[in-house]
Scaffold this active site. Structure first.
Site, short mmCIF file in Angstrom:
data_model
loop_
_atom_site.label_atom_id
_atom_site.label_comp_id
_atom_site.label_asym_id
_atom_site.label_seq_id
_atom_site.Cartn_x
_atom_site.Cartn_y
_atom_site.Cartn_z
N ASP A 62 -3.59 -9.77 8.49
CA ASP A 62 -3.09 -8.40 8.41
C ASP A 62 -3.52 -7.56 9.60
O ASP A 62 -4.33 -7.98 10.43
CB ASP A 62 -3.56 -7.74 7.11
N ASN A 127 -10.69 -4.39 -5.99
CA ASN A 127 -9.55 -4.40 -6.91
C ASN A 127 -8.82 -5.74 -6.88
O ASN A 127 -7.70 -5.85 -7.35
CB ASN A 127 -8.59 -3.25 -6.62
N HIS A 129 -7.64 -7.37 -4.33
CA HIS A 129 -6.59 -7.62 -3.34
C HIS A 129 -7.01 -8.73 -2.39
O HIS A 129 -8.18 -8.93 -2.12
CB HIS A 129 -6.21 -6.34 -2.58
N GLU A 134 -2.19 -5.30 -2.39
CA GLU A 134 -2.82 -4.49 -3.43
C GLU A 134 -2.28 -4.84 -4.82
O GLU A 134 -1.24 -5.51 -4.94
CB GLU A 134 -2.57 -3.00 -3.14
#
Length: 232
Positions: A62, A127, A129, A134
């Site tokens: 990313d 979370n 990810h 996400e």
């Protein structure tokens, strides 16, 4: 899934290094790489090793949208500092944070199709990810633009002078792209990752917990310290 519990991230880096070395001995040529503090000990081990990547290919997960490649907080800059300057690869690929969405998604998917990943390195967010995928990201997603959650922005603001400087969007390899890798090595350290790891390992498999899809992959090694493994 194979779970490796280690004492600390230094030991975790050594375990991940051993897996990378073994994969190279078995012919691995394309490596999916991650950024952030989690893989830093792995990259230290690689920098200090005698492994030769001059005929290998690196494809990064990313990149922030809006940052130039030479920006000190860009992931391209991070990778050069952490690995590429000391261990040159034949090819390195990182999303272009200044490219238009349609062009960049198509370009990066073509790179991934041309260079199937042998070993994918992953961290995990609090979370759950993976990459910048996400919660709520469809499991069949390929390269895409994604809006970062407030949790992710808060976690990353320590790298910037102020929270306002943290980009709101990123380009990320999609979950389908990650799952296409032959082998996946996920690392997580610290108590704040314990809940994400528990949900990843024990399920249920849900797009609300992106990393839970790794339960469906045939070759995943999860390297965690005792704190990150504390809810298993």
């Amino acid at each position: 899934m194979k779970i490796e519990v280690v004492k600390n991230k230094e030991e975790g880096g050594k375990v991940a290094y051993r897996l990378i070395k073994e994969a190279m001995e078995e012919g691995a040529e394309v490596f999916g790489l991650a950024t952030g503090s989690t893989p830093e000990m792995l990259y230290k081990e690689l920098r200090e090793s005698d492994l030769d990547f001059s005929d290998k290919i690196a494809v990064n997960l990313d990149e922030y949208i809006g940052l130039e490649a030479d920006h000190p907080q860009s992931y391209e800059h991070f990778m050069k500092e952490q690995l590429f300057n000391d261990k040159p690869f034949k090819e390195t690929h990182i999303p272009d944070g200044l490219a238009t969405e349609e062009d960049e998604n198509e370009r990066y998917d073509e790179i991934l199709e041309k260079n199937p990943i042998d070993v994918q390195i992953l961290g995990i967010g609090t979370n759950a990810h993976i990459g910048f995928n996400e919660p709520g990201t469809p499991f069949d997603t390929k390269t895409h633009k994604i809006k970062l959650t407030e949790d992710t922005i808060q976690a990353n603001k320590r790298y910037f002078e102020s929270e306002d400087e943290v980009p709101d969007y990123a380009y990320s390899m999609g979950i389908a792209s990650i799952m296409a890798a032959k082998k996946i090595i996920l690392m997580a350290y610290g108590k704040n990752k314990a809940e994400a790891i528990e949900k990843t390992v024990n399920g249920p498999v849900s797009e609300d917990v992106p990393a839970s899809i790794l339960q469906k992959h045939p070759d995943v090694v999860i390297i965690v310290d005792e704190e990150a493994a504390s809810q298993l």
